[in-house]
Write a protein that holds these residues in place. Structure first.
Motif, PDB file in Angstrom:
ATOM      1  N   GLY A  85       0.834  -1.207   0.000  1.00 24.87           N
ATOM      2  CA  GLY A  85       0.000   0.000   0.000  1.00 24.87           C
ATOM      3  C   GLY A  85       0.863   1.249   0.000  1.00 24.87           C
ATOM      4  O   GLY A  85       0.540   2.245  -0.654  1.00 24.87           O
ATOM      5  N   MET A  86       1.964   1.206   0.737  1.00 23.06           N
ATOM      6  CA  MET A  86       2.844   2.379   0.805  1.00 23.06           C
ATOM      7  C   MET A  86       3.431   2.715  -0.568  1.00 23.06           C
ATOM      8  O   MET A  86       3.509   3.878  -0.950  1.00 23.06           O
ATOM      9  CB  MET A  86       3.987   2.154   1.818  1.00 23.06           C
ATOM     10  CG  MET A  86       3.573   2.270   3.271  1.00 23.06           C
ATOM     11  SD  MET A  86       2.562   3.702   3.660  1.00 23.06           S
ATOM     12  CE  MET A  86       3.596   5.028   3.101  1.00 23.06           C
ATOM     13  N   TYR A 110      -3.386   7.196   7.715  1.00 30.41           N
ATOM     14  CA  TYR A 110      -2.534   6.128   8.235  1.00 30.41           C
ATOM     15  C   TYR A 110      -1.135   6.694   8.566  1.00 30.41           C
ATOM     16  O   TYR A 110      -0.598   7.512   7.801  1.00 30.41           O
ATOM     17  CB  TYR A 110      -2.461   5.020   7.176  1.00 30.41           C
ATOM     18  CG  TYR A 110      -1.399   4.004   7.418  1.00 30.41           C
ATOM     19  CD1 TYR A 110      -1.422   3.203   8.553  1.00 30.41           C
ATOM     20  CD2 TYR A 110      -0.349   3.834   6.517  1.00 30.41           C
ATOM     21  CE1 TYR A 110      -0.426   2.268   8.785  1.00 30.41           C
ATOM     22  CE2 TYR A 110       0.640   2.898   6.740  1.00 30.41           C
ATOM     23  CZ  TYR A 110       0.594   2.119   7.880  1.00 30.41           C
ATOM     24  OH  TYR A 110       1.578   1.197   8.104  1.00 30.41           O
ATOM     25  N   ASN A 158      -7.630   5.713   9.212  1.00 35.29           N
ATOM     26  CA  ASN A 158      -6.988   4.760  10.116  1.00 35.29           C
ATOM     27  C   ASN A 158      -5.947   5.492  10.958  1.00 35.29           C
ATOM     28  O   ASN A 158      -5.008   6.035  10.392  1.00 35.29           O
ATOM     29  CB  ASN A 158      -6.301   3.670   9.279  1.00 35.29           C
ATOM     30  CG  ASN A 158      -5.582   2.643  10.129  1.00 35.29           C
ATOM     31  OD1 ASN A 158      -5.755   2.596  11.338  1.00 35.29           O
ATOM     32  ND2 ASN A 158      -4.765   1.828   9.492  1.00 35.29           N
ATOM     33  N   ASP A 183      -7.658   7.199  -0.327  1.00 32.60           N
ATOM     34  CA  ASP A 183      -7.243   5.875   0.144  1.00 32.60           C
ATOM     35  C   ASP A 183      -8.520   5.184   0.634  1.00 32.60           C
ATOM     36  O   ASP A 183      -9.093   5.560   1.657  1.00 32.60           O
ATOM     37  CB  ASP A 183      -6.210   6.035   1.271  1.00 32.60           C
ATOM     38  CG  ASP A 183      -5.718   4.692   1.793  1.00 32.60           C
ATOM     39  OD1 ASP A 183      -6.469   3.697   1.697  1.00 32.60           O
ATOM     40  OD2 ASP A 183      -4.591   4.634   2.320  1.00 32.60           O
ATOM     41  N   SER A 205      -4.338  -0.212   0.278  1.00 37.49           N
ATOM     42  CA  SER A 205      -3.428  -1.228   0.767  1.00 37.49           C
ATOM     43  C   SER A 205      -4.221  -2.528   0.611  1.00 37.49           C
ATOM     44  O   SER A 205      -5.134  -2.802   1.396  1.00 37.49           O
ATOM     45  CB  SER A 205      -3.078  -0.990   2.241  1.00 37.49           C
ATOM     46  OG  SER A 205      -2.498  -2.178   2.766  1.00 37.49           O
ATOM     47  N   SER A 207      -3.185  -5.314   1.170  1.00 34.50           N
ATOM     48  CA  SER A 207      -2.797  -6.191   2.288  1.00 34.50           C
ATOM     49  C   SER A 207      -3.941  -6.323   3.289  1.00 34.50           C
ATOM     50  O   SER A 207      -3.916  -7.201   4.142  1.00 34.50           O
ATOM     51  CB  SER A 207      -1.591  -5.618   3.043  1.00 34.50           C
ATOM     52  OG  SER A 207      -0.741  -4.867   2.224  1.00 34.50           O
ATOM     53  N   LYS A 208      -4.928  -5.426   3.205  1.00 34.02           N
ATOM     54  CA  LYS A 208      -6.012  -5.385   4.183  1.00 34.02           C
ATOM     55  C   LYS A 208      -7.224  -6.147   3.644  1.00 34.02           C
ATOM     56  O   LYS A 208      -7.107  -7.294   3.301  1.00 34.02           O
ATOM     57  CB  LYS A 208      -6.340  -3.917   4.515  1.00 34.02           C
ATOM     58  CG  LYS A 208      -5.110  -3.099   4.932  1.00 34.02           C
ATOM     59  CD  LYS A 208      -4.500  -3.598   6.203  1.00 34.02           C
ATOM     60  CE  LYS A 208      -3.251  -2.873   6.656  1.00 34.02           C
ATOM     61  NZ  LYS A 208      -2.168  -2.757   5.711  1.00 34.02           N
TER      62      LYS A 208
HETATM   63  C1  LIG Z   1      -5.309   3.064   5.302  1.00 27.69           C
HETATM   64  C2  LIG Z   1      -3.971   2.486   4.967  1.00 27.69           C
HETATM   65  N1  LIG Z   1      -3.326   2.905   3.863  1.00 27.69           N
HETATM   66  C3  LIG Z   1      -2.112   2.427   3.526  1.00 27.69           C
HETATM   67  C4  LIG Z   1      -1.474   1.494   4.316  1.00 27.69           C
HETATM   68  C5  LIG Z   1      -0.118   0.995   3.904  1.00 27.69           C
HETATM   69  O1  LIG Z   1      -0.261  -0.270   3.365  1.00 27.69           O
HETATM   70  P1  LIG Z   1       0.868  -1.412   3.350  1.00 27.69           P
HETATM   71  O2  LIG Z   1       1.086  -1.839   4.758  1.00 27.69           O
HETATM   72  O3  LIG Z   1       0.266  -2.469   2.482  1.00 27.69           O
HETATM   73  O4  LIG Z   1       2.087  -0.813   2.768  1.00 27.69           O
HETATM   74  C6  LIG Z   1      -2.106   1.017   5.453  1.00 27.69           C
HETATM   75  C7  LIG Z   1      -1.445   0.018   6.301  1.00 27.69           C
HETATM   76  O5  LIG Z   1      -1.887  -0.287   7.395  1.00 27.69           O
HETATM   77  C8  LIG Z   1      -3.388   1.530   5.789  1.00 27.69           C
HETATM   78  O6  LIG Z   1      -4.041   1.120   6.884  1.00 27.69           O
END
Ligand SMILES: Cc1ncc(COP(=O)(O)O)c(C=O)c1O
Length: 424
Positions: A85-86, A110, A158, A183, A205, A207-208
């Protein structure tokens, strides 16, 4: 894929359609490169005259299946799978901004994104100007000048659980002809589609919730295809030929942002999603609609329980009628408000640790938004690099516990919270 299918159908079917005799789900194409018989076929790919694959740093068929699914869900014209996500957020910003430019961002985002904007991007000459997302439009507008390339926000922030007032930001974006980026990680396109409310770019992200199983790190950038770069003086890099890409003028293309992002940023930084993670994220999304319904239902029930608990000082979940964002949530997230909540435990900060260590079913994790419930104390973990002032701006008091509600049985989760609160 038929454009008008509903989101739950798209979750299962979009992004990949096998031809006769091909695998029913996308194969994991674990190959860096692709073989061609004719030199011209490859030349056409390099010239972006045809679609196809030549090197997996730029595109990969398994990742493309995931990208297609997310693009369909967000009703975008193009999605780009990233390593995290970053990296998705960083590459999205760098597609439009360079040294001397600025982005304006909500301060309620975040912690990693806040750090990217406040520390890392300024080192590259990209300034970030933060605003309180609840501030009146006129105040936010004061931050915008001729060098502003992007407004950055989160649908559900978040960990402060601020719900975005889309109408306010859509009208600022239109007034100044500046990109509106969201986001959408914690809402997902199941609960909110930012395009319906005037956003131009979405980042996740994955990953969530998209992956949903805490199995695959990833991110995705979605070009919603509704921003006209042509003749917009704010975006010369879209209107002038890109000498690093055979003099291409991105604003002239049907997919301007997505093409520039892949052709420049993915090419030069290489932070693309891996085929394995593309596969996991693709099949994870199959159940996204079902999961978001359950996450939201569970969270609403738990929020109601915690709201009446004598050891809880405050609780934030937009399903609660007395929540500051209840009305915005009813407007923008009517089908469910997601599984993320935060609450404050009465007493000293040590009580937070005591409570979290007493949980048996719910685990302590840095992660959020997967099928298993988990908690975190942001002030001592994800947000620990922030100053007292920055913590306040990000809406993160010291006693804040973040709870990501999973899809377990809600009554089992409530029983676990109950026994842990008894020990505080
Ligand atoms: C709202 C949000 N955006 C971006 C990210 C960053 O994602 P990643 O951990 O996949 O790099 C996160 C990670 O917790 C997040 O909660």
């Amino acid at each position: 894929m038929e454009k008008n299918y509903r989101p739950d159908t798209l979750c299962v079917q979009a992004g990949y359609s096998p031809k006769s005799g091909e695998a029913r789900i996308p194969p994991i194409v674990q190959s860096t490169t692709y073989a061609y018989e004719k030199a011209q076929d490859m030349a056409d790919l390099f010239d972006l005259k045809t679609d196809g694959y030549f090197y997996s740093r730029l595109a990969n068929p398994t990742v493309a299946a995931f990208e297609g699914k997310v693009a369909a869900l967000e009703r975008g014209v193009c999605a780009i799978g990233c390593a995290s996500g970053m990296s998705a957020t960083a590459l999205m910003v760098m597609t439009v901004a360079g040294a001397g430019d600025n982005v304006v961002s909500s301060s309620a985002i975040y912690g990693g994104s806040y750090n990217l904007f406040s520390v890392t991007l300024p080192k590259l000459g990209i300034e970030c100007r933060f605003f309180d997302p609840d501030a009146p439009a006129e105040e936010i507008e004061k931050l915008i000048d001729g060098k502003t390339k992007l407004i950055f926000t989160e649908t559900i922030a978040n960990p402060s659980i601020v719900v975005l007032d889309f109408d306010k930001f859509a009208s600022i974006s239109k007034k100044y002809g500046v990109l509106f980026a969201v986001d959408n990680t914690l809402a997902t396109p199941i609960l909110c589609r930012p395009k319906d409310w005037g956003a131009n770019l979405v980042v996740h992200s994955s990953s969530k919730y998209l992956d949903g199983h805490a199995a695959a790190l990833g991110g995705v950038i979605v070009d919603l295809g509704n921003f006209d770069f042509k003749n917009n003086p704010r975006y010369p890099s879209f209107n002038q030929p890109d000498e690093s890409y055979h003099g291409l003028v991105y604003a002239d293309l049907p997919v301007a942002f997505g093409t520039k992002c892949r052709a420049q940023m993915i090419r030069d930084f290489g932070a693309i999603m891996s085929p394995q993670n593309g596969f996991l994220s693709y099949i994870g999304c199959d159940t996204l609609a079902l999961r978001m319904e359950r996450h939201s239902k569970n969270a609403a029930k738990i929020a109601e329980y915690l709201a009446h608990h004598p050891k809880i000082e405050w609780i934030k979940h937009p399903s609660l009628k007395d929540n500051k964002y209840y009305n915005l949530a009813q407007k923008y997230l009517p089908d469910g408000q997601g599984g993320m909540m935060s609450f404050g435990i009465k007493g000293s900060v040590e009580k937070c640790a005591q409570f979290m260590e007493s949980l048996k079913l719910i685990t302590q994790e840095t992660h959020v938004a997967d099928v298993r419930s988990c908690v975190l104390h942001p002030a001592s973990t994800t947000h620990r690099q922030l100053s007292e002032e920055d913590l306040k701006a990000a809406g993160v008091p010291h006693n804040l516990v973040r709870l990501s509600v999973g899809i377990e049985n809600a009554d089992d989760l409530i029983a676990d919270l109950e026994q842990a609160l008894e020990k505080v």
